[in-house]
Design a protein around this motif. Structure first.
Motif, PDB file in Angstrom:
ATOM      1  N   LEU A 645      37.897 -19.647 -10.984  1.00 16.63           N
ATOM      2  CA  LEU A 645      38.116 -20.131  -9.622  1.00 16.63           C
ATOM      3  C   LEU A 645      39.128 -21.274  -9.606  1.00 16.63           C
ATOM      4  O   LEU A 645      39.098 -22.148 -10.493  1.00 16.63           O
ATOM      5  N   VAL A 646      39.994 -21.247  -8.591  1.00 16.99           N
ATOM      6  CA  VAL A 646      40.803 -22.420  -8.262  1.00 16.99           C
ATOM      7  C   VAL A 646      40.178 -23.022  -7.013  1.00 16.99           C
ATOM      8  O   VAL A 646      40.086 -22.355  -5.980  1.00 16.99           O
ATOM      9  N   ALA A 647      39.715 -24.262  -7.135  1.00 13.35           N
ATOM     10  CA  ALA A 647      39.034 -24.923  -6.013  1.00 13.35           C
ATOM     11  C   ALA A 647      39.842 -26.135  -5.583  1.00 13.35           C
ATOM     12  O   ALA A 647      40.551 -26.760  -6.393  1.00 13.35           O
ATOM     13  N   GLU A 648      39.724 -26.477  -4.307  1.00  9.64           N
ATOM     14  CA  GLU A 648      40.361 -27.686  -3.796  1.00  9.64           C
ATOM     15  C   GLU A 648      39.347 -28.449  -2.969  1.00  9.64           C
ATOM     16  O   GLU A 648      38.745 -27.897  -2.038  1.00  9.64           O
ATOM     17  N   VAL A 649      39.134 -29.709  -3.340  1.00  3.23           N
ATOM     18  CA  VAL A 649      38.195 -30.583  -2.635  1.00  3.23           C
ATOM     19  C   VAL A 649      38.874 -31.935  -2.454  1.00  3.23           C
ATOM     20  O   VAL A 649      39.352 -32.524  -3.427  1.00  3.23           O
ATOM     21  N   ALA A 650      38.912 -32.418  -1.232  1.00  2.00           N
ATOM     22  CA  ALA A 650      39.498 -33.726  -0.917  1.00  2.00           C
ATOM     23  C   ALA A 650      40.905 -33.866  -1.491  1.00  2.00           C
ATOM     24  O   ALA A 650      41.283 -34.925  -2.002  1.00  2.00           O
ATOM     25  N   GLY A 651      41.676 -32.782  -1.436  1.00  2.00           N
ATOM     26  CA  GLY A 651      43.052 -32.817  -1.921  1.00  2.00           C
ATOM     27  C   GLY A 651      43.179 -32.682  -3.418  1.00  2.00           C
ATOM     28  O   GLY A 651      44.290 -32.728  -3.954  1.00  2.00           O
ATOM     29  N   LEU A 652      42.079 -32.499  -4.111  1.00  2.00           N
ATOM     30  CA  LEU A 652      42.080 -32.394  -5.571  1.00  2.00           C
ATOM     31  C   LEU A 652      41.973 -30.935  -5.962  1.00  2.00           C
ATOM     32  O   LEU A 652      41.063 -30.228  -5.510  1.00  2.00           O
ATOM     33  N   ARG A 653      42.895 -30.450  -6.806  1.00  2.00           N
ATOM     34  CA  ARG A 653      42.860 -29.054  -7.238  1.00  2.00           C
ATOM     35  C   ARG A 653      42.144 -28.978  -8.591  1.00  2.00           C
ATOM     36  O   ARG A 653      42.501 -29.699  -9.537  1.00  2.00           O
ATOM     37  N   ILE A 654      41.158 -28.086  -8.665  1.00  2.00           N
ATOM     38  CA  ILE A 654      40.287 -27.995  -9.839  1.00  2.00           C
ATOM     39  C   ILE A 654      40.276 -26.551 -10.321  1.00  2.00           C
ATOM     40  O   ILE A 654      40.091 -25.618  -9.518  1.00  2.00           O
ATOM     41  N   LEU A 655      40.450 -26.347 -11.623  1.00  2.00           N
ATOM     42  CA  LEU A 655      40.404 -25.009 -12.213  1.00  2.00           C
ATOM     43  C   LEU A 655      39.102 -24.857 -12.996  1.00  2.00           C
ATOM     44  O   LEU A 655      38.842 -25.596 -13.950  1.00  2.00           O
ATOM     45  N   LEU A 656      38.287 -23.876 -12.578  1.00  2.00           N
ATOM     46  CA  LEU A 656      36.997 -23.592 -13.218  1.00  2.00           C
ATOM     47  C   LEU A 656      37.134 -22.289 -13.983  1.00  2.00           C
ATOM     48  O   LEU A 656      37.331 -21.229 -13.392  1.00  2.00           O
ATOM     49  N   THR A 657      37.026 -22.358 -15.299  1.00  2.00           N
ATOM     50  CA  THR A 657      37.480 -21.263 -16.159  1.00  2.00           C
ATOM     51  C   THR A 657      36.365 -20.455 -16.802  1.00  2.00           C
ATOM     52  O   THR A 657      36.662 -19.539 -17.586  1.00  2.00           O
ATOM     53  N   GLY A 658      35.098 -20.750 -16.516  1.00  2.00           N
ATOM     54  CA  GLY A 658      34.029 -20.006 -17.161  1.00  2.00           C
ATOM     55  C   GLY A 658      34.154 -20.079 -18.667  1.00  2.00           C
ATOM     56  O   GLY A 658      34.423 -21.141 -19.236  1.00  2.00           O
ATOM     57  N   ASP A 659      34.005 -18.904 -19.325  1.00  2.00           N
ATOM     58  CA  ASP A 659      34.117 -18.844 -20.788  1.00  2.00           C
ATOM     59  C   ASP A 659      35.255 -17.933 -21.230  1.00  2.00           C
ATOM     60  O   ASP A 659      35.195 -17.322 -22.304  1.00  2.00           O
ATOM     61  N   VAL A 660      36.313 -17.785 -20.393  1.00  2.00           N
ATOM     62  CA  VAL A 660      37.387 -16.857 -20.752  1.00  2.00           C
ATOM     63  C   VAL A 660      37.992 -17.213 -22.106  1.00  2.00           C
ATOM     64  O   VAL A 660      38.145 -18.385 -22.455  1.00  2.00           O
ATOM     65  N   GLU A 661      38.318 -16.190 -22.868  1.00  2.00           N
ATOM     66  CA  GLU A 661      38.829 -16.360 -24.218  1.00  2.00           C
ATOM     67  C   GLU A 661      40.356 -16.211 -24.233  1.00  2.00           C
ATOM     68  O   GLU A 661      40.975 -15.977 -23.185  1.00  2.00           O
ATOM     69  N   PRO A 662      40.998 -16.366 -25.405  1.00  2.00           N
ATOM     70  CA  PRO A 662      42.464 -16.472 -25.442  1.00  2.00           C
ATOM     71  C   PRO A 662      43.219 -15.340 -24.756  1.00  2.00           C
ATOM     72  O   PRO A 662      44.213 -15.591 -24.067  1.00  2.00           O
ATOM     73  N   SER A 663      42.780 -14.089 -24.928  1.00  2.00           N
ATOM     74  CA  SER A 663      43.549 -12.986 -24.322  1.00  2.00           C
ATOM     75  C   SER A 663      43.504 -13.068 -22.803  1.00  2.00           C
ATOM     76  O   SER A 663      44.527 -12.839 -22.128  1.00  2.00           O
TER      77      SER A 663
END
Length: 755
Positions: A645-663
Motif C-alpha cells: 500500500l501507498v498511504a498518505e496521512v497529513a501530507g506524509l506519504r508512507i509505503l507499507l510493503t508487507g513481506d515482499v521479497e526481492p523479485s
C-alpha cells in the motif's frame, strides 16, 4: 532463628561465580585476590571477625572452579576447530531432550550433547566437552543418552559450550540409552498417555507440572502464565519435587516406613525425580531447592531450611558455576529465601486476626513474589499485580495435578486404563489452573510496564527492600490490610492511561508486536486503518488501546502468515471493524481459518490500483498484480503475494510493503518508477533478502523495521540497516524502541517511541 552463617557461605559462592563470569579474566583475578587478601589480613590482625573466612573461602573456591571450567572450554581442541569452521568426525552423547526451534531456513533440532571423540585436520582427540547439537528437521531425532557418530561442521559457540555441532552426514548409533534413561522416558510417555484424551491445554499442562515437559503448550497460554506470575509451574521447580517426594514420604509412613528408612525413601524419590525430569543443571537446581523446602517443613525448619539453602547454593555453584548468571537459579534461590526468611514473620503478623491456614496461604506467595520481583522485572520489564492472587487461587490445584498426574503415569505403566482413571482429577485440576491464568491475564491491569533500565530496577529493589519491615506493620491490622488490598483491586480493574500517550499529532504507528507486523494509520478521532494484526491478540489490542483507537473503518491483512494475522481477535476486542480486506492468495490455510474464525466471514480482495479515502487516510494498493506475475517461484509465494500500500496521512506519504521479497520488489521498482516516499515500512522484518537498489531509491526520511527481540532469523540484517542509513534514512526498530510512532507537528515530522 535463621542460620545466617550458611546463607553467607552461599552468598560468597555466588559472588565468586559472578566475578569470574561477568568480569574480564584479569580483572576478575585481581578482584578475587584482593578480597581474599583483605579479609585474610583483617582476620589475622583481628580487625575482621573470623566469620568472614568461610564466605571468602567459598568465594575463592567457586571462582577457582569457574575459571578452570572456562579455561578447559577455551583451550579445548573443539574450540580451535570451531574457530576454523572445520568439518570433523565426532562421537557424541545426547544429554538433553531435543527441542525444535524455527531457523532462518527452516526448523532446527537443538539438543545439549557431550563430545567424546573428535577427528579432524589429521588428528584425533578423546575428550569430554559440552556442545550444542544443531541439526536440520529431517535428521533423526535421538533419545537422551544415545551415543552417535557422524560428520559435522563445528561452529564457534558462546557461554559454556565448546562448539556448535552442525551435522553434515548420516549418523550411526554406537550406544543406546542406559536403562534408567529408558525407564524415565517410559514414565514421561505414560504421563502424557494418561491425559491424552483430555482438553488440549490440560493434556499439555499436566506433563509440564509433573516433569517440566511443556513442549506442546499453547504459546498464548504460556504468555498468560507469565503475566499472572505462574510461570514457575511450567518448568521443573522445587515445588514439583516437594510435592512428589512429600507425597512419597506420606505414603511411606502410611505403609509403616520409619526412621532412617524414610531418608532412604526420600533419597530414592529425589533421584527418581531428577532422572525423570532430566538430570540437567536446571533440574538439579530445582531438586536442591525442593530438598531445602522439605527440610524447612521439618521440626526447627526455619533454621534447618536456611542452613540447607546456603549449603545448596554452595554445592550447586561448585558443580556448575554458570548457574550464577541464570534467571532460573536466581528466582529459585530468592523465592526459597523469601519463604524461609520473610513468610514466617508476615504469617505471624496476619495470625493476629486471621486463622493460621489463611495467614500461611497469603504470606508464602507474597514473600516469594516480593523476593523475586526485581529479577522478574529485569527479565520482562513488567511487574505483575495479579501474581499473588493468581498463586493463591491456583495453589489448591497444583498438588493434585502434580501428584495424581505422576501417579497416573506410573500406574499407566502397569495398566493404561488405571493410569487414565488416576490422572483424571489431575486434568481437572490443570483446567482450574488454566482458568486462573486466563482470568488473571484478562484483568485490565494485570501487570504494569516497569522497564529494564538501571534506574527503574534500582527503584523497584529499594521498594521491595522497604516492604520487608513495613509489611508486618500493615498485615497485623485488618484495616490497613484490607485498605491496601482494596486499592490494589481498584488499580487492577481500571486500566490507567499511558502518560503522554498517544503523542500529539500522531499519524502512523508501528506497534511492538514482536516478530510480526501491526501497523496503524490515523483516520480520525479514535479511528484508524489497521494493516496487519501481529501474532498475538493481547499485544495488538493493548497497542490500539494505548493509541485510543475505538473504531477501525478498514483492516487490511497483507497476507495470511501467522505473524500478520494471528492477532486479529485483538483488533476486534471492543472495537467495530467495518471492512476487512486481504491478499488474493489464501495461503497458508491456517491463517485464512484464523481470520474467518475471528470475523465470521472471508476477507474481501484488496483492489489493485484503486485509490480511495478512508477518513483522513488516502490509500492505493499497488501490489500484487491482478495476473499474479512478478514473483520468483523459488521465493515464498505468500510473502510475494503481500498487499503493498501507498498511504498518505497529513501530507506524509508512507509505503507499507508487507513481506515482499526481492523479485516482487524489483517488479515494484519497474511498476512504480520514480516513486518517492517519506516513510518506509521495511519489508519482511528487515530480512537480508532485499532489493537494496529499490529501497534506497525511495528517498525515505524514516524507515521502520517491525521485528521481534532476540528472533532466530537474524532480523534485521546489518547490511540492510547500513544501506538505509547511508541513503539518508533514520532507521527505527521495534525490538529496541518498542512502539514507533510518526508524528507531524507544525509541519515538522518526528518520531516518538514507547519502549
Amino acid at each position: 532463628m535463621p542460620d545466617l552463617r550458611a546463607l553467607a557461605l552461599g552468598a560468597g559462592a555466588w559472588v565468586g561465580a559472578l566475578l569470574v563470569l561477568l568480569l574480564p579474566g584479569w580483572v576478575a583475578l585481581v578482584a578475587v585476590c584482593t578480597v581474599v587478601l583483605v579479609v585474610a589480613g583483617g582476620a589475622r590482625g583481628r580487625r575482621w571477625s573470623a566469620a568472614w573466612l568461610g564466605p571468602v573461602a567459598a568465594l575463592a573456591a567457586v571462582a577457582g572452579i569457574a575459571t578452570l571450567q572456562q579455561t578447559l572450554v577455551e583451550t579445548s581442541p573443539l574450540t580451535g576447530l570451531a574457530d576454523d569452521g572445520a568439518v570433523v568426525s565426532v562421537r557424541l552423547q545426547v544429554t538433553s531432550d531435543v527441542r525444535v526451534v524455527a531457523g532462518q531456513y527452516g526448523d532446527l533440532q537443538v539438543a545439549q550433547a557431550r563430545v567424546q571423540r573428535v577427528e579432524g585436520r589429521g588428528r584425533a582427540w578423546h575428550l569430554d566437552a559440552p556442545v550444542v547439537l544443531m541439526a536440520s528437521a529431517d535428521w533423526p531425532r535421538f533419545a537422551l543418552g544415545t551415543a552417535v557418530e557422524t560428520t559435522a561442521r563445528l561452529v564457534p559457540a558462546e557461554d559454556d559450550v565448546a562448539a556448535l555441532v552442525r551435522p553434515t552426514g548420516e549418523p550411526r548409533v554406537v550406544a543406546e540409552p542406559d536403562v534408567w534413561w529408558d525407564a524415565a522416558a517410559a514414565v514421561r510417555r505414560s504421563v502424557r498417555a494418561a491425559v491424552a484424551g483430555r482438553d488440549a491445554d490440560a493434556r499439555e499442562l499436566v506433563p509440564a507440572l509433573v516433569v517440566g515437559d511443556d513442549g506442546g503448550l499453547d504459546p498464548a497460554l504460556a504468555d498468560d502464565f507469565r503475566t499472572t506470575g505462574l510461570t514457575h509451574l511450567l518448568a521443573v521447580s522445587g515445588t514439583n519435587l516437594t510435592l512428589v517426594v512429600g507425597f512419597l514420604l506420606v505414603l511411606g509412613r502410611w505403609l509403616g516406613v520409619r526412621g532412617r528408612w524414610l531418608y532412604v525413601l526420600a533419597a530414592v524419590g529425589i533421584a527418581g525425580f531428577v532422572m525423570t525430569a532430566r538430570a540437567e543443571p536446571s533440574v538439579v537446581r530445582a531438586a536442591a531447592m525442593g530438598t531445602v523446602a522439605l527440610v524447612g517443613m521439618a521440626r526447627n525448619g526455619r533454621s534447618r531450611g536456611t542452613r540447607g539453602l546456603g549449603v545448596a547454593v554452595l554445592g550447586l555453584l561448585l558443580l556448575w558455576p554458570r548457574l550464577a548468571v541464570t534467571a532460573g537459579f536466581a528466582l529459585s534461590v530468592l523465592a526459597t529465601a523469601g519463604i524461609l526468611l520473610l513468610a514466617p514473620v508476615w504469617r505471624d503478623a496476619l495470625m493476629r486476626w486471621t486463622p493460621r491456614w489463611v495467614a500461611e496461604a497469603v504470606s508464602v506467595p507474597l514473600a516469594a513474589q516480593v523476593a523475586c520481583t526485581p529479577v522478574v522485572a529485569a527479565l520482562s520489564g513488567q511487574v505483575s499485580l495479579v501474581a499473588v492472587g493468581a498463586n493463591l487461587l491456583a495453589a489448591p490445584a497444583v498438588a493434585p495435578a502434580t501428584v495424581l498426574g505422576l501417579a497416573g503415569g506410573l500406574l499407566g505403566l502397569a495398566w493404561s486404563p488405571l493410569g487414565v482413571l488416576a490422572a483424571a482429577p489431575a486434568a481437572w485440576s490443570a483446567q482450574w489452573i488454566i482458568a486462573v491464568a486466563r482470568w488473571g491475564a484478562d484483568v485490565p491491569t494485570a501487570a504494569v510496564d516497569w522497564g529494564t533500565g538501571p534506574a527503574p530496577l534500582v527503584l523497584l529493589t529499594l521498594l521491595c527492600t522497604a516492604s520487608v519491615p513495613l509489611a508486618p506493620r500493615v498485615l497485623r491490622r485488618p484495616g490497613s490490610t484490607l485498605a491496601c488490598t482494596g486499592l490494589l483491586v481498584v488499580v487492577m480493574l481500571v486500566r490507567p492511561p499511558s502518560p503522554g500517550w498517544p503523542p500529539t499529532g500522531w499519524v502512523f504507528a508501528v506497534c511492538d508486536v514482536g516478530q510480526g507486523d501491526g501497523l496503524v494509520l490515523r483516520a480520525g478521532e479514535h479511528a484508524a486503518v489497521v494493516v496487519d494484526a501481529g501474532p498475538d491478540p493481547e499485544t495488538m489490542d493493548a497497542c490500539l488501546d494505548r493509541l485510543e483507537v475505538r473504531s477501525v473503518p478498514l483492516l487490511v491483512l497483507t497476507h495470511f502468515h501467522a505473524d500478520h494475522v494471528d492477532g486479529v481477535a485483538g483488533v476486534l476486542e471492543g472495537r467495530e471493524v467495518a471492512a476487512i480486506e486481504g491478499s488474493a492468495l489464501l495461503e497458508p490455510a491456517a491463517g485464512v481459518q484464523e481470520v474467518e474464525s475471528a470475523f465470521g466471514r472471508h476477507a474481501a480482495l484488496s483492489s489493485y490500483g484503486m485509490t480511495r479515502r478512508v477518513g483522513g487516510v488516502t490509500l492505493q494498493a499497488v501490489w500484487p498484480r491482478p495476473d499474479g506475475t512478478g514473483g520468483d517461484p523459488s521465493e515464498s509465494a505468500p510473502n510475494n503475494a503481500s498487499v503493498v500500500l501507498v498511504a498518505e496521512v497529513a501530507g506524509l506519504r508512507i509505503l507499507l510493503t508487507g513481506d515482499v521479497e526481492p523479485s516482487a520488489q524489483a517488479a515494484l521498482a519497474r511498476d512504480l518508477a520514480g516513486l518517492r516516499v517519506d516513510v518506509l515500512k521495511v519489508p519482511h522484518h528487515g530480512s537480508r533478502h532485499q532489493d537494496l537498489d529499490w529501497l534506497t531509491s525511495l528517498g525515505a526520511r524514516l524507515a521502520v523495521v517491525s521485528v521481534g527481540e532476540g528472533n532466530d532469523y537474524g532480523h534485521p540484517a546489518p547490511d540492510l540497516l547500513l544501506a538505509l542509513s547511508a541513503a539518508g534514512a533514520r532507521v527505527w526498530r521495534t525490538d529496541t524502541a518498542g512502539d514507533v510512532v510518526v508524528v507531524v507537528r507544525d509541519g515538522e515530522v518526528g518520531v516518538v517511541t514507547r519502549g
